[in-house]
Design an enzyme around this catalytic site. Structure first.
Site, short mmCIF file in Angstrom:
data_model
loop_
_atom_site.label_atom_id
_atom_site.label_comp_id
_atom_site.label_asym_id
_atom_site.label_seq_id
_atom_site.Cartn_x
_atom_site.Cartn_y
_atom_site.Cartn_z
N CYS A 144 0.84 -1.35 0.08
CA CYS A 144 0.09 0.03 0.00
C CYS A 144 1.02 1.38 0.02
O CYS A 144 0.29 2.63 -0.43
CB CYS A 144 -0.97 0.00 1.25
SG CYS A 144 -2.27 -1.26 1.04
N ALA A 145 2.13 1.15 0.36
CA ALA A 145 3.05 2.50 0.48
C ALA A 145 3.57 2.72 -0.64
O ALA A 145 4.10 3.71 -1.21
CB ALA A 145 4.07 2.11 1.51
#
Length: 361
Positions: A144-145
């Site tokens: 997700c980063a």
């Protein structure tokens, strides 16, 4: 400095409401009614209305090997990456005229939901008329980063090459990792949150001739900062199995927002000599309702400053790295006033945090 001048997306064709996904999962997971009610309550509390998937619902009912899933990931990537990049380079919402693929100097490819060597930006390179001397930077495993990290790496490269441009492409086909026999809570939570998303952002250096093609007051990246927590591999990630990638999704993530992320964002605001009141908006990766609520509490901020994050979560769910680019695109359409500042943020495996300070205009 790097100007985030245009965003393009490719939306998968199969749209399912949250209730439809819940009914599908209830049917697939052969578990007791009592356990269903307990486990599937997460669907009702996720603040998600719709998600998009690259396959129709029947695909989820069938058995798929790791190879089957990965072959599909590679095959579908070509179409969706091409659509997202074409949308980005010719988007009338953000550009006065089209940017040609031959005018792009670097491709930063971000993904965590399948594997390929050579990495899949080579398919994009072959699909569209990019130059043969283009630079390539594949980033894998950031989860997700990844979208925020891709933008941060574009910023680093464009500071060194201010006359150039970089294309950040995020491809996440999260649904291809669905495990129909995994009844662990982390898999249920992942099934309630994740959808498929593909997005691209064009970042332009401050001395690039492409700036003349940009419409309106595109935000520029002023500063970035990364933090990684020691010995935190078990917070989120993949367990690699014979049938594919099983999600690791710890229940401690919201509490880590209150501790690890709070320390990071407090330090970031201090070093940039800013306060929450001086931030126009937070372009946060919407990992889920609990994560966004925890961020609001940490920041002591208004719900409206995270409105784009909530809006993308509602319409698309969590699409891993691509999600924050969708949020950025939504903010670009809202056209913040020149001089306003935003913080773009995302959390990912590692456990890690990425923060970017943006100034509009």
């Amino acid at each position: 400095m790097a100007y985030l001048s245009s965003v393009g997306i490719s939306v998968p064709e199969h749209n399912l409401s949250q209730e439809e996904v819940k009914e599908l999962v209830t049917d697939i997971f052969s578990i007791s009614e009592r356990k269903v009610r307990r486990l599937l309550s997460v669907f009702d509390n996720a603040l998600i209305e719709n998600r998009q998937f690259v396959n129709n619902p029947d695909w989820f009912r069938q058995h798929h090997s790791f190879k089957d899933r990965n072959d599909l990931y590679q095959r579908l990537a070509i179409k969706h990456m091409g659509d997202a990049v074409r949308d980005c380079l010719s988007n009338e919402n953000y550009l006065l005229e089209d940017v040609l693929p031959s005018e792009v100097d670097m491709i930063i490819f971000v993904s965590s939901t399948g594997i390929a060597t050579p990495s899949l930006e080579i398919e994009l390179f072959n699909e569209l008329p990019f130059r043969e001397d283009i630079s390539r930077m594949p980033l894998w495993g950031l989860g997700c980063a990844g979208g925020a990290t891709g933008l941060a790496r574009a910023f680093d490269w464009l500071r060194a090459h201010p006359e150039k441009s970089a294309l950040v492409v995020c491809l996440e086909l999260c649904s291809l990792t669905f495990q129909k026999h995994d009844l662990k809570k982390s898999n249920i939570v992942g099934t309630a949150l994740f959808g498929d998303g593909i997005a691209s952002v064009l970042a332009i250096g401050e001395k690039s001739p492409l700036l003349k093609k940009v419409k309106g007051n595109a935000p520029r990246i002023i500063k970035t900062d990364s933090r990684t927590k020691k010995n935190s591999q078990g917070v989120m990630g993949w367990e690699v199995t014979n049938t594919g990638l099983e999600v690791i999704f710890a229940k401690s993530i919201p509490s880590l927002v209150h501790s690890f992320w709070k320390e990071h964002v407090d330090t970031f605001l201090e070093t940039t000599e800013l306060s929450e009141e001086k931030i126009h908006s937070f372009i946060a990766h919407p990992g889920g309702k609990k994560v966004l609520k925890a961020m609001e509490e940490v920041l002591g901020t208004q719900h409206s400053k995270l409105s784009s994050s909530y809006e993308i979560l509602r319409k698309h769910g969590n699409m891993s790295s691509a999600t924050v680019l969708y949020v950025l695109g939504d903010m670009l359409k809202k056209k913040a006033e020149s001089g306003e500042k935003s913080i773009l943020s995302a959390l990912g495996p590692g456990f890690s945090s990425e923060l970017l300070l943006l100034e509009w205009g």
